[in-house]
Design a protein around this motif. Sequence first.
Motif, PDB file in Angstrom:
ATOM      1  N   ALA A   1       0.831  -1.203   0.000  1.00 24.48           N
ATOM      2  CA  ALA A   1       0.000   0.000   0.000  1.00 24.48           C
ATOM      3  C   ALA A   1       0.863   1.249   0.000  1.00 24.48           C
ATOM      4  N   ARG A   2       1.959   1.244   0.824  1.00 23.61           N
ATOM      5  CA  ARG A   2       2.851   2.408   0.839  1.00 23.61           C
ATOM      6  C   ARG A   2       3.507   2.604  -0.523  1.00 23.61           C
ATOM      7  N   ARG A   3       3.963   1.515  -1.155  1.00 32.61           N
ATOM      8  CA  ARG A   3       4.600   1.636  -2.465  1.00 32.61           C
ATOM      9  C   ARG A   3       3.610   2.096  -3.530  1.00 32.61           C
ATOM     10  N   ALA A   4       2.360   1.604  -3.448  1.00 35.46           N
ATOM     11  CA  ALA A   4       1.346   2.040  -4.415  1.00 35.46           C
ATOM     12  C   ALA A   4       1.052   3.523  -4.254  1.00 35.46           C
ATOM     13  N   GLU A   5       0.983   3.978  -2.989  1.00 36.15           N
ATOM     14  CA  GLU A   5       0.749   5.403  -2.747  1.00 36.15           C
ATOM     15  C   GLU A   5       1.911   6.244  -3.264  1.00 36.15           C
ATOM     16  N   SER A   6       3.148   5.750  -3.032  1.00 36.41           N
ATOM     17  CA  SER A   6       4.323   6.472  -3.541  1.00 36.41           C
ATOM     18  C   SER A   6       4.341   6.504  -5.071  1.00 36.41           C
ATOM     19  N   ALA A   7       3.971   5.357  -5.700  1.00 37.13           N
ATOM     20  CA  ALA A   7       3.928   5.330  -7.179  1.00 37.13           C
ATOM     21  C   ALA A   7       2.851   6.266  -7.718  1.00 37.13           C
ATOM     22  N   ASP A   8       1.744   6.366  -6.973  1.00 34.13           N
ATOM     23  CA  ASP A   8       0.680   7.271  -7.421  1.00 34.13           C
ATOM     24  C   ASP A   8       1.135   8.722  -7.327  1.00 34.13           C
ATOM     25  N   ARG A   9       1.829   9.058  -6.218  1.00 33.16           N
ATOM     26  CA  ARG A   9       2.353  10.430  -6.111  1.00 33.16           C
ATOM     27  C   ARG A   9       3.381  10.714  -7.201  1.00 33.16           C
ATOM     28  N   ALA A  10       4.229   9.708  -7.498  1.00 29.71           N
ATOM     29  CA  ALA A  10       5.220   9.911  -8.565  1.00 29.71           C
ATOM     30  C   ALA A  10       4.541  10.102  -9.920  1.00 29.71           C
ATOM     31  N   GLU A  11       3.458   9.332 -10.151  1.00 33.68           N
ATOM     32  CA  GLU A  11       2.742   9.490 -11.426  1.00 33.68           C
ATOM     33  C   GLU A  11       2.094  10.871 -11.526  1.00 33.68           C
ATOM     34  N   GLN A  12       1.491  11.347 -10.431  1.00 30.51           N
ATOM     35  CA  GLN A  12       0.881  12.676 -10.448  1.00 30.51           C
ATOM     36  C   GLN A  12       1.928  13.759 -10.664  1.00 30.51           C
ATOM     37  N   ALA A  13       3.124  13.588 -10.043  1.00 30.71           N
ATOM     38  CA  ALA A  13       4.191  14.573 -10.235  1.00 30.71           C
ATOM     39  C   ALA A  13       4.667  14.572 -11.692  1.00 30.71           C
ATOM     40  N   ALA A  14       4.810  13.360 -12.273  1.00 27.81           N
ATOM     41  CA  ALA A  14       5.223  13.283 -13.680  1.00 27.81           C
ATOM     42  C   ALA A  14       4.170  13.903 -14.598  1.00 27.81           C
ATOM     43  N   LEU A  15       2.888  13.710 -14.268  1.00 29.26           N
ATOM     44  CA  LEU A  15       1.822  14.307 -15.070  1.00 29.26           C
ATOM     45  C   LEU A  15       1.854  15.828 -14.976  1.00 29.26           C
ATOM     46  N   ARG A  16       2.061  16.348 -13.756  1.00 25.15           N
ATOM     47  CA  ARG A  16       2.143  17.802 -13.613  1.00 25.15           C
ATOM     48  C   ARG A  16       3.329  18.363 -14.386  1.00 25.15           C
ATOM     49  N   GLN A  17       4.457  17.641 -14.321  1.00 30.24           N
ATOM     50  CA  GLN A  17       5.626  18.097 -15.073  1.00 30.24           C
ATOM     51  C   GLN A  17       5.355  18.097 -16.581  1.00 30.24           C
ATOM     52  N   ALA A  18       4.662  17.068 -17.064  1.00 30.90           N
ATOM     53  CA  ALA A  18       4.317  17.024 -18.486  1.00 30.90           C
ATOM     54  C   ALA A  18       3.345  18.135 -18.856  1.00 30.90           C
ATOM     55  N   MET A  19       2.398  18.421 -17.945  1.00 30.48           N
ATOM     56  CA  MET A  19       1.447  19.498 -18.215  1.00 30.48           C
ATOM     57  C   MET A  19       2.138  20.858 -18.262  1.00 30.48           C
ATOM     58  N   GLU A  20       3.208  21.025 -17.496  1.00 27.72           N
ATOM     59  CA  GLU A  20       3.940  22.284 -17.530  1.00 27.72           C
ATOM     60  C   GLU A  20       4.622  22.499 -18.874  1.00 27.72           C
ATOM     61  N   VAL A  21       5.005  21.397 -19.552  1.00 29.68           N
ATOM     62  CA  VAL A  21       5.632  21.530 -20.870  1.00 29.68           C
ATOM     63  C   VAL A  21       4.634  22.067 -21.879  1.00 29.68           C
ATOM     64  N   PHE A  22       3.414  21.568 -21.890  1.00 33.91           N
ATOM     65  CA  PHE A  22       2.386  22.004 -22.835  1.00 33.91           C
ATOM     66  C   PHE A  22       1.085  22.168 -22.058  1.00 33.91           C
ATOM     67  N   PRO A  23       0.847  23.319 -21.447  1.00 28.02           N
ATOM     68  CA  PRO A  23      -0.319  23.497 -20.547  1.00 28.02           C
ATOM     69  C   PRO A  23      -1.646  23.594 -21.283  1.00 28.02           C
ATOM     70  N   ALA A  24      -1.656  23.564 -22.633  1.00 26.71           N
ATOM     71  CA  ALA A  24      -2.917  23.728 -23.363  1.00 26.71           C
ATOM     72  C   ALA A  24      -3.770  22.478 -23.355  1.00 26.71           C
ATOM     73  N   VAL A  25      -3.225  21.352 -22.918  1.00 22.04           N
ATOM     74  CA  VAL A  25      -3.976  20.097 -22.912  1.00 22.04           C
ATOM     75  C   VAL A  25      -4.221  19.689 -21.465  1.00 22.04           C
ATOM     76  N   ALA A  26      -5.143  18.730 -21.280  1.00 20.43           N
ATOM     77  CA  ALA A  26      -5.545  18.344 -19.922  1.00 20.43           C
ATOM     78  C   ALA A  26      -5.387  16.867 -19.641  1.00 20.43           C
ATOM     79  N   THR A  27      -5.110  16.050 -20.669  1.00 13.28           N
ATOM     80  CA  THR A  27      -5.020  14.605 -20.464  1.00 13.28           C
ATOM     81  C   THR A  27      -3.728  14.082 -21.077  1.00 13.28           C
ATOM     82  N   PRO A  28      -3.233  12.940 -20.576  1.00 13.45           N
ATOM     83  CA  PRO A  28      -2.040  12.343 -21.180  1.00 13.45           C
ATOM     84  C   PRO A  28      -2.231  11.982 -22.647  1.00 13.45           C
ATOM     85  N   ALA A  29      -3.461  11.596 -23.047  1.00 14.65           N
ATOM     86  CA  ALA A  29      -3.692  11.261 -24.457  1.00 14.65           C
ATOM     87  C   ALA A  29      -3.445  12.473 -25.353  1.00 14.65           C
TER      88      ALA A  29
END
Length: 464
Positions: free
Chosen positions: A294-322
């Motif tokens: 559970a701790r590792r899943a929570e950490s992986a989820d936080r890492a995924e959200q951080a990676a998504l935010r970082q990707a959104m900062e590159v191109f903020p005009a979109v809202a989804t990974p697709a």
Amino acid sequence: MIVQWRRPGADGPTLVVEKVSAAYIAADGLSHGTAMTVAAAQGLTADRALVYGMGLDPHTLYAAMTRDRLSAHLYLPRNVLESDADRARHGQPRNAAEELHRALDAYAATLQGDRADHLITPEPEPIAAVRARQREAAEQAEVAKMAKAVFAAAMLEQVTDPRRPHGLIGDEQLQERITAAATQTTALAKVVEVEQRRERETAERVTAVRAQVHAELAGERDRLTTALTALDDAAHRHDAAQDRLRAAQRKVTGLETTLRERYGGRIRSWLPSSERSRLTEQLQQAKEKLTGAARRAESADRAEQAALRQAMEVFPAVATPAELHQRLRVLTGPRTFAAALGKESAARLETVLPGLADQRRVRAARLTSPGFGDSAADRHHRARQDLAALTAEADYRHQLDTARQRGEERARRDPAAPALAQSRREQAQQQAETRRRPREQARIYRPPTPPGITAKGPRQGYGR
């Protein structure tokens, strides 16, 4: 119709025969004309008179040259007027003006050599001598008058030549136009220089903007590639952690179910059993693993959200990974990248250079429609052509002798000169149009006719 005439050849005059087709005649290729002797033309008047001068005396020549309303043209064979000795002495004429001058001089000599008429009965010596001198003076005056008329007609032909568009302008007016054209050419040259400098600066700014946009898109592509790679890795780790968490949950649930089924009663719960101890120990270990998963899943989820935010900062005009992946595909393909570069550059240039799009539309309209508008370069080109034509006219006049200069000046004052010049220009334009049409028709593509196909359609039996 058969037309024959003689043309000078290497071994003497040769007979030339040409056939005029009926179609040419039906298309008004020939115009009506009347040929007659000078004696038969006495008292007649025509718009234009064409006179063959050989064999005419001054009286007959005067009568022939005064039959016109608009213009009279005198035709003289120089090869007949000049002997072989004259041609050897003078050589070939250097230009058309010298050829005309030599023909007129030789023809004037034939007119001056004409003998005067005499009475059948001889007059007394004093009276005959006086009248002879009078007749000679009258003939010389008539010859001079006719030569002057021929010279004036030749000068009129010169100043109304379509190749001299400024031939009817006076010397003073010509110099004024040259000065004005030179001033206008200089002013337009400065305007063209300014426009060219502006165009170069605009081109440099456009190039700089496109280079900047290209660099930004390339950087965005690289950052987006890195961010999406990190996002994909984080999503993969998150999915793996979720899988492990679900597996741990299933194991804990299974162990709890086994213990409850085997040792769930009150009596069974107090019975000592090594199996129950082993299952209890396994359940405790499974719960510890579940907590870690559970701790590792929570950490992986936080890492995924951080990676998504970082990707959104590159191109903020979109809202989804697709949408981020779609943007990356656009920036990765050569054609889609070029299209994105053009669109982004146009939007940026519209902000930096607001009038650039209108300027490009005007330039394109000028290329497709010559009458749309004249640029400064077009006006400068026409001004240079006018200045060159005026300068060439002035140089030609400087090369003329005094007699021809005065003759052309008198011809310019002739009231019929403007109408004659206009008529000759229209005739030259018609001839140029006639020569141009066959060339244009020759450039038109016509597909070859297949064998068995005629102008009226397929031949009978074709295709069987």
